[in-house]
Structures are given as C-alpha cells and as structure tokens.
Motif scaffolding. Structure first.
Motif, PDB file in Angstrom:
ATOM      1  N   PRO A  90       0.945  -1.146  -0.026  1.00 29.33           N
ATOM      2  CA  PRO A  90       0.045   0.025   0.008  1.00 29.33           C
ATOM      3  C   PRO A  90       1.002   1.293   0.039  1.00 29.33           C
ATOM      4  O   PRO A  90       2.022   1.337   0.480  1.00 29.33           O
ATOM      5  CB  PRO A  90      -0.850  -0.119   1.380  1.00 29.33           C
ATOM      6  CG  PRO A  90      -0.812  -1.603   1.475  1.00 29.33           C
ATOM      7  CD  PRO A  90       0.525  -2.232   1.056  1.00 29.33           C
ATOM      8  N   PRO A  91       0.396   2.520  -0.821  1.00 26.74           N
ATOM      9  CA  PRO A  91      -0.816   2.745  -1.340  1.00 26.74           C
ATOM     10  C   PRO A  91      -0.958   2.009  -2.603  1.00 26.74           C
ATOM     11  O   PRO A  91      -1.952   1.947  -3.363  1.00 26.74           O
ATOM     12  CB  PRO A  91      -1.104   4.180  -1.206  1.00 26.74           C
ATOM     13  CG  PRO A  91       0.309   4.523  -1.321  1.00 26.74           C
ATOM     14  CD  PRO A  91       1.316   3.595  -0.712  1.00 26.74           C
ATOM     15  N   VAL A  92       0.194   1.775  -3.445  1.00 21.92           N
ATOM     16  CA  VAL A  92       0.211   1.327  -4.741  1.00 21.92           C
ATOM     17  C   VAL A  92      -0.795   0.232  -4.839  1.00 21.92           C
ATOM     18  O   VAL A  92      -1.494   0.069  -5.744  1.00 21.92           O
ATOM     19  CB  VAL A  92       1.716   1.257  -5.311  1.00 21.92           C
ATOM     20  CG1 VAL A  92       1.371   0.790  -6.694  1.00 21.92           C
ATOM     21  CG2 VAL A  92       2.274   2.694  -5.219  1.00 21.92           C
ATOM     22  N   HIS A  93      -0.536  -0.830  -4.005  1.00 18.91           N
ATOM     23  CA  HIS A  93      -0.997  -2.246  -4.017  1.00 18.91           C
ATOM     24  C   HIS A  93      -2.644  -1.665  -3.967  1.00 18.91           C
ATOM     25  O   HIS A  93      -3.596  -2.329  -4.743  1.00 18.91           O
ATOM     26  CB  HIS A  93      -0.850  -3.059  -2.912  1.00 18.91           C
ATOM     27  CG  HIS A  93      -1.624  -4.222  -3.057  1.00 18.91           C
ATOM     28  ND1 HIS A  93      -2.637  -4.458  -2.188  1.00 18.91           N
ATOM     29  CD2 HIS A  93      -1.263  -5.603  -3.639  1.00 18.91           C
ATOM     30  CE1 HIS A  93      -3.244  -5.570  -2.413  1.00 18.91           C
ATOM     31  NE2 HIS A  93      -2.502  -6.360  -3.170  1.00 18.91           N
ATOM     32  N   THR A  94      -3.060  -0.913  -3.140  1.00 19.39           N
ATOM     33  CA  THR A  94      -4.438  -0.611  -2.764  1.00 19.39           C
ATOM     34  C   THR A  94      -5.161   0.091  -4.132  1.00 19.39           C
ATOM     35  O   THR A  94      -6.334  -0.440  -4.552  1.00 19.39           O
ATOM     36  CB  THR A  94      -4.421   0.536  -1.815  1.00 19.39           C
ATOM     37  OG1 THR A  94      -4.005  -0.179  -0.398  1.00 19.39           O
ATOM     38  CG2 THR A  94      -6.071   0.716  -1.393  1.00 19.39           C
ATOM     39  N   ARG A  95      -4.432   0.750  -5.041  1.00 20.15           N
ATOM     40  CA  ARG A  95      -5.008   1.417  -6.276  1.00 20.15           C
ATOM     41  C   ARG A  95      -5.111   0.419  -7.205  1.00 20.15           C
ATOM     42  O   ARG A  95      -6.074   0.135  -7.695  1.00 20.15           O
ATOM     43  CB  ARG A  95      -4.079   2.492  -6.743  1.00 20.15           C
ATOM     44  CG  ARG A  95      -4.398   3.000  -7.952  1.00 20.15           C
ATOM     45  CD  ARG A  95      -3.445   4.060  -8.454  1.00 20.15           C
ATOM     46  NE  ARG A  95      -2.098   3.296  -9.047  1.00 20.15           N
ATOM     47  CZ  ARG A  95      -1.774   2.904 -10.325  1.00 20.15           C
ATOM     48  NH1 ARG A  95      -2.852   3.048 -11.043  1.00 20.15           N
ATOM     49  NH2 ARG A  95      -0.607   2.320 -10.414  1.00 20.15           N
ATOM     50  N   LEU A  96      -4.164  -0.569  -7.192  1.00 17.78           N
ATOM     51  CA  LEU A  96      -4.082  -1.498  -8.369  1.00 17.78           C
ATOM     52  C   LEU A  96      -5.453  -2.535  -8.110  1.00 17.78           C
ATOM     53  O   LEU A  96      -6.036  -2.812  -8.972  1.00 17.78           O
ATOM     54  CB  LEU A  96      -2.861  -2.132  -8.525  1.00 17.78           C
ATOM     55  CG  LEU A  96      -1.680  -1.487  -8.969  1.00 17.78           C
ATOM     56  CD1 LEU A  96      -0.227  -2.308  -8.897  1.00 17.78           C
ATOM     57  CD2 LEU A  96      -1.965  -1.018 -10.485  1.00 17.78           C
ATOM     58  N   ARG A  97      -5.498  -3.130  -6.940  1.00 24.17           N
ATOM     59  CA  ARG A  97      -6.439  -3.983  -6.378  1.00 24.17           C
ATOM     60  C   ARG A  97      -7.648  -3.447  -6.677  1.00 24.17           C
ATOM     61  O   ARG A  97      -8.785  -4.220  -7.120  1.00 24.17           O
ATOM     62  CB  ARG A  97      -6.044  -4.520  -5.042  1.00 24.17           C
ATOM     63  CG  ARG A  97      -7.049  -5.786  -4.824  1.00 24.17           C
ATOM     64  CD  ARG A  97      -6.464  -6.321  -3.470  1.00 24.17           C
ATOM     65  NE  ARG A  97      -7.546  -7.461  -3.222  1.00 24.17           N
ATOM     66  CZ  ARG A  97      -7.105  -8.815  -3.344  1.00 24.17           C
ATOM     67  NH1 ARG A  97      -5.753  -9.038  -3.507  1.00 24.17           N
ATOM     68  NH2 ARG A  97      -7.764  -9.743  -2.957  1.00 24.17           N
TER      69      ARG A  97
END
Length: 405
Positions: A90-97
């Motif tokens: 997160p936060p990149v993972h949160t955006r992609l997911r």
C-alpha cells in the motif's frame, strides 16, 4: 536420517515429496536459513500467518513474478520497475487491487459457472473418448487457460500460446536463482507482452465487455491502468489464474487415486458440494502454491530467532497447511475435515484475487469428470514417480496419465 541437511528447494527429488522435509524443518528449524536461496525459510503456521498478515513488516515490493528476475533480463522484457499486485505494498497495491477487483466479485465469478461447466463437459468428453489420456493436457490445463483468455478478451485460438507463455514465466524464478540466463523467459514474455499491448490498444479504441476493456478505460473516478500495468496484470492472471487451477486439479486427482476410500466416498456422492470439499482439502494437503516471498522492513523476531531488516523470507504455505498445531493429523487426506484457515491463497491484503475463480473451476471440473469417468487409475504410461519439476513456488504434475477402470 537428517532430511534437513539434504533439503534443496530446486532438487526434483525433494520436490517430488517435500512434506517429510517440511515436517522436520517445522520441528527442528522453524526459522531455517537456506544459503543457496539466501533466504530464511518459515514452515510453522503461526509464523507464515504472521508474515502474510503484516505487510508493513514484511514487504512484497521488489519481488518480481515468481522470484527475482535478473535486472538486465527484466529490462529486456519491459517489466523492470512495473507495478504489480504481487510486488507492491500500500498505497500502490491498494490502487491496483481496487481497479481490477471489480472483475472478481462473487457476482461476476458466479456468472461464469455456466461457461465453466459447458467447457468442462466438452473437455471431459473429448479427453475420455480414449481409454487412457494425459489429464493435465486434456482438462487441467486447457480449462483455466481458456477461461482466462475469454475473460481478457483475447482470441481463444491463442490458448496454446498462453500456456506456453505461462509455463516459461512461471519458471523464471528458478532460472534466475540458479544463475542461468532465462532466454526462454525473455522470448516468451516479449511475445506475450507484444500481443497483449496490441489487444489493449484495440480495446482503448473500441471497448468491449471484457476485462482488458475495463482496465484500459477511465471509469467511476478511477484512472485506467497504464500499458505496462495491463501487461503485468495479464501475466499475473496467467500465473495465478492458470497455474493455480491447473495444479489444483492435477493434485486432486493424484490424491484421490492414492486414497481409494476417499475416492469411493466421492463416487457415492459426486455432488458439487462434495467436489468442492475435495478441492479444499487438496488445497491444504497438496497446495498448488508452495511458498510466498517477502522482505523484512525492520529487524523482526520469528520462532525465537531474529531476522535482520531487508532480508528475504520464504513463507512455505504448503508446510503451514500441514502444521499439526493447526490441522490435526495433517498428513491424512480427508475431504470431510474443517479446512478453515488454509494458507494456499494467502491471507490479508494479498489474498489471491483469483481464489473464487479457482474455487469455481475445480469443483465443476471434478463433478463433470465424475459423471462421465467415475473410475480412473494411473495408466501404465504414467511413471511411478510423478514429475513435479523443480520449482520453489508452484507444485503440480507436469503430466498425469490416467486410464478408465
């Protein structure tokens, strides 16, 4: 016999049956340092669960595909530095997911059941027209590849290419860790990315009702994925959506044939619920995913030992699934047991996005197989020792020759 001293993730003899090694490791060295892999190996359920549930301490960043591709080779494929669900925090993972998860809601997956059943029925009929057949190439592999291809919106005629690309990329971690230049990985990745880029550009111009169209269009206040992000997600789908179900089906048939009493139980009651129970126990008993990889963000303590910051950890989910502290009598294949808490799809923010799809495909395929060919055994063409390859990440038969009894 000191199994621990002979353990090697990349040894086909070990990978043929790693569970005795994992058992010894759990009891004698739950925090084991593997010098060849330059990583600490965790095998107890409590430790693996702790790692998966705490991304702030155990980072997924910088972990590429199934392992660590050599930097120059990653650049060759155009994937170096590309964000992926598997390799971000997160936060990149949160955006992609958040962007891709809308295609994997329970409603969306449930809507796929008629197509999964239709395709399973067709493949089973074609495969069982012969008295003996390779279950992996006849059903276990083409079913998920075709479903993923249809979800993405690519030509179904390319499913053989998709399987070839998937196999090469799945083995990339082993290639890099053994110091061998993965030329086939580069070639196959380039082919796949070129094709997917072409499809993505076509969907930007003329959207359709497929997953690629969803990803490349701005919608509901969310920006479209970039072309490299689309390619990265397509690779993830090939690995997570294809290899997981393929290996799950292969491991399930192997376990059933080797456990005649449980096979007979399923023959007497080949309902989808019973087939789902077999799939869940297979996920625990012989997980299609062996291990997950993380890196520590600070010094941590695990199983009484200290692990420095910026250290690679292998959380062996297939060992955690057989921890007797969590699952009593863990070496018994028992589809009627409670499998709540199994590790095969991970835990926490990285819980496998494709888990609902695998949990749909495997029971439906098993049920269609039981209807048409309820009595199967190993063919004389099947070697006594099943070839699982040598991979520290995924586990499933390369081929599984069966015959109707």
């Amino acid at each position: 016999m000191d199994l621990l001293s002979r353990f090697d993730f990349l040894n086909p003899e070990v990978m043929r049956n790693p569970y005795p090694y994992f058992a010894e490791m759990r009891e004698k060295a739950p925090l084991h340092y593997d010098a060849k892999m330059q990583a600490h190996v965790l095998t107890r359920y409590e430790d693996v669960s702790h790692v998966l549930k705490n991304p702030a301490l155990f980072s997924s960043a910088q972990i590429r595909m199934a392992g660590k591709l050599q930097t120059e080779r990653s650049q060759d494929t155009g994937l170096e530095g590309v964000d992926s669900l598997l390799t971000t925090d997160p936060p990149v993972h949160t955006r992609l997911r958040g962007r891709v998860s809308r295609a994997f809601t329970p409603k969306q997956i449930s809507a796929l059941e008629p197509r999964v059943r239709e395709l399973s029925r067709e493949l089973v009929a074609e495969m069982t027209a012969s008295n003996e057949f390779d279950f992996m190439s006849g059903l276990a592999s083409p079913l998920p590849v075709t479903i993923i291809a249809e979800m993405l919106g690519v030509d179904i005629s390319r499913r053989r290419d998709f399987k070839r690309w998937s196999d090469a990329i799945a083995n990339s971690g082993n290639a890099s860790l053994t110091g061998k230049t993965p030329e086939d990985v580069v070639r196959n990745a380039k082919e796949m990315l070129a094709y997917m880029t072409e499809v993505a550009e076509a969907r930007r111009r003329e959207p359709r009702g497929d997953l690629i169209s969803l990803l490349v269009q701005d919608s509901e206040g969310q920006e479209a994925l970039t072309p490299p992000e689309v390619n990265s997600f397509a690779i993830l789908l090939l690995l997570a959506g294809n290899e997981t179900t393929t290996n799950l089906l292969g491991n399930a048939l192997t376990a059933l044939i080797r456990h005649p009493e449980e096979y007979e139980w399923l023959r007497r009651d080949p309902t989808q619920a019973a087939c789902a129970a077999v799939a869940e126990e297979t996920l625990r008993y012989d997980s299609p995913v062996i291990t997950v990889v993380r890196r520590t963000t600070q010094e941590v303590e695990l199983s009484g030992g200290k692990v420095p910051a910026n250290t690679t950890l292998f959380g062996v989910v297939s060992a955690a699934n057989r921890d007797p502290r969590k699952f009593p009598n863990p070496d018994r294949f028992d589809p009627r047991r409670d499998t709540t808490g199994l590790m095969s799809f991970g835990h926490g923010i990285h819980f496998c996005l494709g888990a609902p799809l695998a949990r749909l495909e495997a029971p439906v395929a098993l049920q269609e197989l039981m209807v048409r060919a309820p009595r199967l055994g190993f063919s004389p063409r099947q070697p006594e020792h099943i070839d699982y390859g040598a991979t520290f990440a995924l586990r499933g038969p390369r081929a599984l020759w069966l015959q109707k009894n």
